[in-house]
Design a protein around this motif. Sequence first.
Motif, PDB file in Angstrom:
ATOM      1  N   GLU A 137       0.421 -13.991  -1.561  1.00  0.00           N
ATOM      2  CA  GLU A 137      -0.291 -14.031  -2.838  1.00  0.00           C
ATOM      3  C   GLU A 137      -1.567 -14.859  -2.714  1.00  0.00           C
ATOM      4  O   GLU A 137      -2.638 -14.447  -3.172  1.00  0.00           O
ATOM      5  CB  GLU A 137       0.607 -14.615  -3.926  1.00  0.00           C
ATOM      6  CG  GLU A 137      -0.045 -14.614  -5.305  1.00  0.00           C
ATOM      7  CD  GLU A 137       0.851 -15.146  -6.393  1.00  0.00           C
ATOM      8  OE1 GLU A 137       0.728 -14.669  -7.539  1.00  0.00           O
ATOM      9  OE2 GLU A 137       1.674 -16.055  -6.114  1.00  0.00           O
ATOM     10  N   LEU A 147      -1.889  -1.734  -4.958  1.00  0.00           N
ATOM     11  CA  LEU A 147      -2.165  -1.897  -3.535  1.00  0.00           C
ATOM     12  C   LEU A 147      -2.187  -0.549  -2.821  1.00  0.00           C
ATOM     13  O   LEU A 147      -1.597   0.426  -3.284  1.00  0.00           O
ATOM     14  CB  LEU A 147      -1.113  -2.802  -2.896  1.00  0.00           C
ATOM     15  CG  LEU A 147      -1.001  -4.221  -3.460  1.00  0.00           C
ATOM     16  CD1 LEU A 147       0.167  -4.952  -2.812  1.00  0.00           C
ATOM     17  CD2 LEU A 147      -2.298  -4.996  -3.248  1.00  0.00           C
ATOM     18  N   LEU A 203      -4.211 -12.925  -0.659  1.00  0.00           N
ATOM     19  CA  LEU A 203      -4.874 -11.842  -1.384  1.00  0.00           C
ATOM     20  C   LEU A 203      -5.792 -12.378  -2.472  1.00  0.00           C
ATOM     21  O   LEU A 203      -6.757 -11.704  -2.853  1.00  0.00           O
ATOM     22  CB  LEU A 203      -3.840 -10.890  -1.987  1.00  0.00           C
ATOM     23  CG  LEU A 203      -2.931 -10.162  -0.986  1.00  0.00           C
ATOM     24  CD1 LEU A 203      -2.154  -9.057  -1.685  1.00  0.00           C
ATOM     25  CD2 LEU A 203      -3.727  -9.581   0.182  1.00  0.00           C
ATOM     26  N   TRP A 222      -0.421  -1.929   2.407  1.00  0.00           N
ATOM     27  CA  TRP A 222       0.072  -3.162   1.799  1.00  0.00           C
ATOM     28  C   TRP A 222       1.366  -2.939   1.038  1.00  0.00           C
ATOM     29  O   TRP A 222       2.223  -3.826   0.972  1.00  0.00           O
ATOM     30  CB  TRP A 222      -1.008  -3.777   0.916  1.00  0.00           C
ATOM     31  CG  TRP A 222      -1.948  -4.609   1.725  1.00  0.00           C
ATOM     32  CD1 TRP A 222      -3.167  -4.261   2.204  1.00  0.00           C
ATOM     33  CD2 TRP A 222      -1.699  -5.928   2.198  1.00  0.00           C
ATOM     34  NE1 TRP A 222      -3.701  -5.281   2.950  1.00  0.00           N
ATOM     35  CE2 TRP A 222      -2.819  -6.307   2.962  1.00  0.00           C
ATOM     36  CE3 TRP A 222      -0.638  -6.814   2.063  1.00  0.00           C
ATOM     37  CZ2 TRP A 222      -2.919  -7.561   3.570  1.00  0.00           C
ATOM     38  CZ3 TRP A 222      -0.725  -8.072   2.671  1.00  0.00           C
ATOM     39  CH2 TRP A 222      -1.852  -8.428   3.419  1.00  0.00           C
ATOM     40  N   ALA A 246      -7.954  -6.886   3.967  1.00  0.00           N
ATOM     41  CA  ALA A 246      -7.518  -7.255   2.619  1.00  0.00           C
ATOM     42  C   ALA A 246      -7.669  -6.049   1.696  1.00  0.00           C
ATOM     43  O   ALA A 246      -8.644  -5.304   1.804  1.00  0.00           O
ATOM     44  CB  ALA A 246      -8.333  -8.437   2.098  1.00  0.00           C
TER      45      ALA A 246
END
Length: 220
Positions: free
Chosen positions: A126, A176, A129, A180, A211
């Motif tokens: 978390e 996502l 990201l 991911w 990412a």
Amino acid sequence: MEMADINSSEKRAGKSVFGELLLFATTGTAEVTVSGRRVSTPPGAMLSVKPGQLDRESLKQTNLILVENGALMTEAHRILLPDAFRDSILLYRGHGDNFAEAARIASAQPAENLAVYFDFDPEGLEMALQVGKGTVLLPDIMDRISVNLKAFDAVNQRNVFRNQNGALKRLKQLSLDDDWTAILQTLEENELAIMQEHITAHNFRLRAVPAPVIQSSRQS
């Protein structure tokens, strides 16, 4: 030092002596420029830098890895980085006065030269990201899980995973991409919480995952 310039008691400053310092380590051929000098760190060492002495423009031209745990900084030479980040400057994300400054540096770094390396658990992902750009470095775990799951449990902290339901729920609410989504599925199915210290001590090779571009959140 600033208090000593204006007051007879330097103790009145009331701040941590090292709290504002940025902590760096280097890997491969990477160098960080401080006070006009390019320097690297030998194995087992890290560099403490006053924010005003850092050449930030030079830093933007180099791979920068934002690291979650300070204990890892003196072990930079042991991290099995992916080839694209073998020559990198590591920056500890901070925990006091230096936290906001480290975040500003990461925010200013070009996405193509930025990676984040945090614990492989819901809270670590978390935070990774939340940086919002660059690359996330994750341990390559699939071979070890498939070969010997019981031995794998020696480095995995299931109790930590089970205490991070809130972070896992928030991650699952994000919109996502497929890669991911699969990463979160593996994390949840195996109740994974692997700290950076274990990743490094047990020689997990890291892989670079872009990412995600988070467009929206699903309602819970």
